[in-house]
Design an enzyme around this catalytic site. Structure first.
Site, PDB file in Angstrom:
ATOM      1  N   GLU A  83       0.881  -1.171   0.000  1.00  0.00           N
ATOM      2  CA  GLU A  83       0.000   0.000   0.000  1.00  0.00           C
ATOM      3  C   GLU A  83       0.915   1.215   0.000  1.00  0.00           C
ATOM      4  OE1 GLU A  83      -3.224   0.205  -0.167  1.00  0.00           O
ATOM      5  OE2 GLU A  83      -3.835  -1.874   0.177  1.00  0.00           O
ATOM      6  N   THR A  99      -0.565  -4.969   5.068  1.00  0.00           N
ATOM      7  CA  THR A  99       0.127  -5.353   3.828  1.00  0.00           C
ATOM      8  C   THR A  99       1.625  -5.131   3.920  1.00  0.00           C
ATOM      9  OG1 THR A  99      -1.830  -4.871   2.487  1.00  0.00           O
ATOM     10  CG2 THR A  99       0.300  -4.895   1.359  1.00  0.00           C
ATOM     11  N   THR A 133      11.143   2.889  -0.318  1.00  0.00           N
ATOM     12  CA  THR A 133      10.946   4.287  -0.694  1.00  0.00           C
ATOM     13  C   THR A 133      11.902   5.203   0.055  1.00  0.00           C
ATOM     14  OG1 THR A 133       9.343   6.126  -0.566  1.00  0.00           O
ATOM     15  CG2 THR A 133       9.143   4.395   1.071  1.00  0.00           C
ATOM     16  N   ASP A 134      12.159   6.376  -0.527  1.00  0.00           N
ATOM     17  CA  ASP A 134      12.981   7.360   0.178  1.00  0.00           C
ATOM     18  C   ASP A 134      12.221   8.019   1.327  1.00  0.00           C
ATOM     19  OD1 ASP A 134      11.230   8.942  -1.296  1.00  0.00           O
ATOM     20  OD2 ASP A 134      12.781  10.125  -2.282  1.00  0.00           O
ATOM     21  N   GLU A 135      10.915   7.812   1.401  1.00  0.00           N
ATOM     22  CA  GLU A 135      10.122   8.445   2.449  1.00  0.00           C
ATOM     23  C   GLU A 135      10.438   7.896   3.840  1.00  0.00           C
ATOM     24  OE1 GLU A 135       6.024   9.409   1.703  1.00  0.00           O
ATOM     25  OE2 GLU A 135       6.260   9.017  -0.437  1.00  0.00           O
ATOM     26  N   TYR A 167       2.218   5.486   6.147  1.00  0.00           N
ATOM     27  CA  TYR A 167       2.790   4.782   4.992  1.00  0.00           C
ATOM     28  C   TYR A 167       4.290   4.598   5.138  1.00  0.00           C
ATOM     29  CZ  TYR A 167       5.139   4.418   0.483  1.00  0.00           C
ATOM     30  OH  TYR A 167       5.992   4.058  -0.519  1.00  0.00           O
ATOM     31  N   ALA A 169       6.178   4.904   7.729  1.00  0.00           N
ATOM     32  CA  ALA A 169       6.531   4.126   8.916  1.00  0.00           C
ATOM     33  C   ALA A 169       6.373   2.632   8.653  1.00  0.00           C
ATOM     34  CB  ALA A 169       5.674   4.551  10.104  1.00  0.00           C
ATOM     35  N   SER A 170       5.328   2.260   7.913  1.00  0.00           N
ATOM     36  CA  SER A 170       5.123   0.841   7.607  1.00  0.00           C
ATOM     37  C   SER A 170       6.192   0.330   6.655  1.00  0.00           C
ATOM     38  CB  SER A 170       3.725   0.617   7.021  1.00  0.00           C
ATOM     39  OG  SER A 170       3.588   1.212   5.741  1.00  0.00           O
ATOM     40  N   LYS A 171       6.633   1.172   5.724  1.00  0.00           N
ATOM     41  CA  LYS A 171       7.716   0.761   4.829  1.00  0.00           C
ATOM     42  C   LYS A 171       9.038   0.680   5.590  1.00  0.00           C
ATOM     43  CE  LYS A 171       7.809   0.009   1.031  1.00  0.00           C
ATOM     44  NZ  LYS A 171       7.667  -1.298   0.320  1.00  0.00           N
ATOM     45  N   ILE A 223      -3.360  21.785  -5.312  1.00  0.00           N
ATOM     46  CA  ILE A 223      -1.979  21.898  -4.857  1.00  0.00           C
ATOM     47  C   ILE A 223      -1.972  22.030  -3.341  1.00  0.00           C
ATOM     48  CG2 ILE A 223       0.155  23.249  -4.974  1.00  0.00           C
ATOM     49  CD1 ILE A 223      -0.510  21.983  -7.597  1.00  0.00           C
ATOM     50  N   TYR A 224      -1.249  21.132  -2.652  1.00  0.00           N
ATOM     51  CA  TYR A 224      -1.160  21.230  -1.202  1.00  0.00           C
ATOM     52  C   TYR A 224      -0.342  22.448  -0.792  1.00  0.00           C
ATOM     53  CZ  TYR A 224      -3.039  16.576  -0.093  1.00  0.00           C
ATOM     54  OH  TYR A 224      -3.851  15.487   0.082  1.00  0.00           O
ATOM     55  N   ASP A 296      -2.757  21.990   3.378  1.00  0.00           N
ATOM     56  CA  ASP A 296      -1.699  20.982   3.351  1.00  0.00           C
ATOM     57  C   ASP A 296      -2.087  19.788   4.210  1.00  0.00           C
ATOM     58  OD1 ASP A 296       0.665  19.896   2.577  1.00  0.00           O
ATOM     59  OD2 ASP A 296       1.947  21.431   3.480  1.00  0.00           O
ATOM     60  N   PRO A 298      -1.467  16.614   6.903  1.00  0.00           N
ATOM     61  CA  PRO A 298      -0.686  16.518   8.142  1.00  0.00           C
ATOM     62  C   PRO A 298       0.670  15.843   7.909  1.00  0.00           C
ATOM     63  CG  PRO A 298      -2.945  15.742   8.478  1.00  0.00           C
ATOM     64  CD  PRO A 298      -2.762  15.908   7.003  1.00  0.00           C
TER      65      PRO A 298
END
Length: 361
Positions: A83, A99, A133-135, A167, A169-171, A223-224, A296, A298
């Site tokens: 996800e 997931t 991911t780079d996140e 997201y 954190a789960s990755k 656009i955020y 924006d 959170p």
């Protein structure tokens, strides 16, 4: 080689599958649950290839994963199933935990049990390649936060993890699990962390396809905040080439960052798309007139940027597309593939799946 690709009907996964079948002699087993973002129409060009097989299965289903490993006997795993939408993770984090964390655990265990029973040669050659991911790194200083002329830092393979969303954190958790299975059990794993992907077959909830399709439909282009968030953009076919290089040439236990060397503000990305549409599909007024600014989200990270020197140095990979060439190809693809877009938006591709796959079981 026979490569088991999880999430092979997704955006990046389908690019990987198409690349392997079209450019190598390797075989692919595509394992995908076919959630809302999984689309087998993205693989129509290779679906009848004798080196391609599809298994509709959930990576959280331990029995299904054990069966697939036993039946297909893969030489490597490329784990892309996840996800991946930040906004969805904020409103519904449970699916991301299930997931991305539990699913990765189940897959690791299935791979470990299968790998432990291989011959010595096959065991040594086996690879479990986890695509992340780079996140997971959090965010980097923004240009407006540092002194003019100061060098801005980049994410490297040793950057500390500091995820901001459910997201990411789960990755991050799944990355840690993969490395633990190497350290504890000896499973030969590799991790890659990539920057933002874009290109053909992208599900239209993400920024670039959303802007293209909203622009064409005359809808607002949201656009955020001020649109000053910076991302490093990577053309998906460049990413697919990089991932194949890693699974075939990468060293076990290593991490490789994959980036496009294309830092752009979100607002500049949207302006570029609008200007391309003004050129290719002109209308009265500019598509820029449809831009709207919304509150924006959170915990929105302000800047991501990848240092991809390691993969370039060790494996000889570099992106072939500039952002300018890649975004033009992307816009032209969406303009030329309206049936794919309409099927995704209407859900018609689900009927297509039933007609083309369910009857083969």
């Amino acid at each position: 080689m026979k490569i088991l690709v999880t999430g092979g009907a997704g955006f990046i996964g389908s690019a990987v599958v198409r690349h392997i079948i079209s450019n190598t002699q390797d075989a692919v087993v595509n394992v995908d649950k076919l959630t809302y973002a999984g689309n087998l129409e993205s693989l129509a060009e290779i679906e009848n290839n004798k080196r391609y097989a599809f298994e509709q299965a959930d990576i959280c289903d331990a029995d299904a994963m054990a069966r697939i490993f036993a039946e297909h006997q893969p030489d490597a795993v490329m784990h892309l199933a996840a996800e991946s939408h930040v906004d969805r993770s904020i409103t519904g984090p449970a699916a991301f935990v299930e997931t991305n964390i539990v699913g990765t655990y189940v897959l690791l265990e299935a791979a470990r049990k299968y790998w432990s029973e291989l011959s010595a040669d096959k065991k040594a050659a086996f690879r479990f390649h986890h695509i992340s991911t780079d996140e997971v790194y959090g965010d980097l200083p923004h240009p407006d936060e540092v002194a003019i002329g100061s060098e801005l830092p980049l994410f490297t393979e040793t950057t500390a993890y500091e995820p901001s969303s459910p997201y990411s954190a789960s990755k991050a958790s799944s990355d840690h699990l993969v490395r633990a299975w190497l350290r504890t059990y000896g499973l030969p794993t590799i991790v890659t962390n990539c920057s933002n992907n874009y290109g053909p077959y992208h599900f239209p909830e993400k920024l670039i396809p959303l802007v293209i399709l909203n622009a064409l439909d005359g809808k607002p282009l949201p656009i955020y905040g001020k649109g000053d968030q910076i991302r490093d953009w990577l053309y998906v076919e460049d990413h697919a080439r990089a991932l194949y290089a890693v699974v075939t040439q990468g060293k076990k236990g290593e991490t490789y960052n994959i980036g496009g060397h294309n830092e752009k503000k979100n607002l500049d990305v949207v302006h570029t798309i609008c200007d391309l549409l003004d050129e290719i599909m002109p209308k009265e007024g500019s598509y820029r007139d449809q831009i709207t600014y919304v509150t924006d989200r959170p915990g929105h990270d302000r800047r991501y940027a990848i240092d991809a020197e390691k993969i370039s140095r060790d494996l000889g990979w570099k992106p072939e597309e500039t952002f300018e060439s890649g975004i033009r190809k992307t816009v032209e693809w969406y303009l030329g593939n309206t049936s794919w877009v309409e099927n995704v938006k209407s859900g018609a591709y689900k009927t297509w799946i039933e007609q083309n796959y369910q009857e083969r079981k």
